[in-house]
Structure formats: C-alpha cells, structure tokens
Design a protein around this motif. Structure first.
Motif, PDB file in Angstrom:
ATOM      1  N   THR A 158       2.499   1.523  -3.423  1.00 33.84           N
ATOM      2  CA  THR A 158       1.519   1.881  -4.436  1.00 33.84           C
ATOM      3  C   THR A 158       1.094   3.342  -4.308  1.00 33.84           C
ATOM      4  N   THR A 159       0.935   3.820  -3.096  1.00 37.62           N
ATOM      5  CA  THR A 159       0.588   5.224  -2.880  1.00 37.62           C
ATOM      6  C   THR A 159       1.676   6.137  -3.426  1.00 37.62           C
ATOM      7  N   ILE A 218      -4.397   2.870  -5.591  1.00 40.22           N
ATOM      8  CA  ILE A 218      -4.775   2.114  -4.397  1.00 40.22           C
ATOM      9  C   ILE A 218      -6.013   1.271  -4.665  1.00 40.22           C
ATOM     10  N   SER A 219      -6.965   1.809  -5.419  1.00 42.19           N
ATOM     11  CA  SER A 219      -8.186   1.044  -5.719  1.00 42.19           C
ATOM     12  C   SER A 219      -7.872  -0.199  -6.541  1.00 42.19           C
ATOM     13  N   VAL A 220      -7.039  -0.044  -7.559  1.00 38.19           N
ATOM     14  CA  VAL A 220      -6.661  -1.192  -8.392  1.00 38.19           C
ATOM     15  C   VAL A 220      -5.878  -2.209  -7.566  1.00 38.19           C
ATOM     16  N   LYS A 221      -4.977  -1.733  -6.716  1.00 35.27           N
ATOM     17  CA  LYS A 221      -4.203  -2.648  -5.868  1.00 35.27           C
ATOM     18  C   LYS A 221      -5.111  -3.425  -4.933  1.00 35.27           C
ATOM     19  N   ARG A 222      -6.076  -2.751  -4.324  1.00 30.42           N
ATOM     20  CA  ARG A 222      -6.965  -3.413  -3.373  1.00 30.42           C
ATOM     21  C   ARG A 222      -7.897  -4.419  -4.052  1.00 30.42           C
ATOM     22  N   VAL A 223      -8.222  -4.190  -5.332  1.00 31.18           N
ATOM     23  CA  VAL A 223      -9.065  -5.145  -6.059  1.00 31.18           C
ATOM     24  C   VAL A 223      -8.291  -6.438  -6.306  1.00 31.18           C
ATOM     25  N   ASP A 280       0.830  -1.208   0.000  1.00 29.09           N
ATOM     26  CA  ASP A 280       0.000   0.000   0.000  1.00 29.09           C
ATOM     27  C   ASP A 280       0.865   1.259   0.000  1.00 29.09           C
ATOM     28  N   PHE A 301      -5.570   7.592  -5.612  1.00 30.10           N
ATOM     29  CA  PHE A 301      -6.815   6.856  -5.375  1.00 30.10           C
ATOM     30  C   PHE A 301      -6.980   5.724  -6.390  1.00 30.10           C
ATOM     31  N   ALA A 302      -6.692   6.002  -7.660  1.00 29.13           N
ATOM     32  CA  ALA A 302      -6.826   4.966  -8.689  1.00 29.13           C
ATOM     33  C   ALA A 302      -5.850   3.817  -8.457  1.00 29.13           C
TER      34      ALA A 302
END
Length: 135
Positions: free
Chosen positions: A7-8, A40-45, A4, A37-38
């Motif tokens: 990625t941030t 982190i969102s892709v990483k979390r998916v 995280d 935000f994009a």
C-alpha cells in the motif's frame, strides 16, 4: 505487514503520477507523502494490522522486509511493462521478449509477496500458545 508495504508503494506511485511535469521539490514531497499517508490510513481503517509478536528475531523481520520490498518492486515493474512501451527492454541480452520479461517479473513479484505474507502471518504475527504448566 506485507499489505502495508504494498500500500505504501502504491500510494507513492500514485503520488508521483499526480505531479505536474516539473514539480518543485517541496510540492513533490508534499504530494507523495500525502498520497502515502492517505493510502495507509484507508488501509488501516479497513484492514487493521495485528500486533507484532515480541519474540521474533531481527533477522526474520529483515528477511520479511527484504522479500516484501523486492516483491513489490517486481510486481510494479511487471505492471509498468504492461502499460508503457519501453524500447530499451526489447533487445535484452538474454534474448527474451518484453512479454516474457513482464511475465517473469509478475510471477516473481507475486511469489515473493506470497512468501513474505506467509512469513508475516506465521512468524511475525501469530501468537504462540502459552507454555504448559507442570504440576
């Protein structure tokens, strides 16, 4: 999570690279925050973050965060030295060339990220086995 933090930072750097020469303050904030935000969102998916263990100390969390932020900075600094010419680095006080400085930054960055990953997995995320019950 170490990924995280990495990625941030990567999203923030990409957001800064997408900006025009003289961006306004609001455009800079929107683009960089949108890229973070994009990412982190892709990483979390694709790689969901496991839940944190509630019994870890604040000191362990701060050591993890410190190591992962410094490791990310060193890694990106080493990558930037490989991509961009930095004339101020060529005549360092220690007499090291920019290639050895790049290698030192990359090795230090990957080493710190590895240590923070192990702290994250073994101390912050791994569930402890339940205590044995006495008969």
């Amino acid at each position: 999570n170490t990924v995280d933090v990495f990625t941030t930072s990567l999203g923030g750097l990409l957001g800064l690279m997408l900006l025009p020469e003289e961006p306004s303050l609001w455009l800079e904030r929107l683009v960089v925050a949108g890229c973070v935000f994009a990412f982190i969102s892709v990483k979390r998916v694709f790689f969901p973050t496991p839940p944190a263990r509630p019994d870890t100390t604040m000191g362990t969390r701060m050591v993890f965060l410190f190591l992962s932020i410094i490791g990310t900075g060193c890694t990106f600094g080493g990558i930037a030295l490989g991509i961009y010419e930095v004339p101020e680095v060529e005549g360092t006080a220690l007499g090291a060339s920019d290639d050895s400085l790049q290698l030192a930054l990359l090795c230090t960055g990957f080493g710190l990220l590895t240590v923070s990953m192990f702290i994250d997995r073994w101390r912050l995320k791994t569930a402890r086995p339940p205590p044995r019950r006495r008969k």
